[in-house]
Design an enzyme around this catalytic site. Sequence first.
Site, short mmCIF file in Angstrom:
data_model
loop_
_atom_site.label_atom_id
_atom_site.label_comp_id
_atom_site.label_asym_id
_atom_site.label_seq_id
_atom_site.Cartn_x
_atom_site.Cartn_y
_atom_site.Cartn_z
N LEU A 232 0.80 -1.22 0.00
CA LEU A 232 0.00 0.00 0.00
C LEU A 232 0.84 1.27 0.00
CD1 LEU A 232 -2.81 1.34 0.15
CD2 LEU A 232 -2.61 1.22 2.62
N ASN A 233 1.95 1.29 0.72
CA ASN A 233 2.73 2.53 0.78
C ASN A 233 3.50 2.82 -0.51
OD1 ASN A 233 1.74 2.74 3.29
ND2 ASN A 233 3.67 2.57 4.38
N TYR A 234 3.53 1.85 -1.43
CA TYR A 234 4.07 2.09 -2.77
C TYR A 234 2.88 2.07 -3.72
CZ TYR A 234 8.57 0.64 -0.76
OH TYR A 234 9.69 0.52 0.01
#
Length: 140
Positions: free
Chosen positions: A79-81
């Site tokens: 999610l953070n990418y």
Amino acid sequence: MIELGKTRLVFNPYGGKMSQILASETPFPHRAGNLFKIQYSVNWEDAREDSEKNYLTQSIRLYSYMTPFVYKNPRSAFLNYRDLDIGVNTFGDNSYEEGKVYGLKYFNDNFDRLLKVKTAVDPENFFRNEQSIPTLPSKA
């Protein structure tokens, strides 16, 4: 990668304590059985449209080249990418179906549990972006 130019791969090793935490214990499911998280990236300063196309094409070629070497049942994402190519949500009538496309890649089997939490905590879906977890339709 040398042939492509400016594309990069970053490998974050997994294993150890991370493998001992069950995938269902946190929203982040990518644990036991995963050796690495791979980040694909490309940066450029040239604002010309042909440069953008060239560098994005390089990144797509590298991503495609890696396909036989990565877990693909399903091919997941972190999610953070954030990757808008795996789906976006317009939060219309098909919000759940749109959200499920990217949600399963980010959260695997945790998606439905997170959907229920999001619906309970933020039923109006105030906190959202194009890839946030949607809410279930109200039963009114």
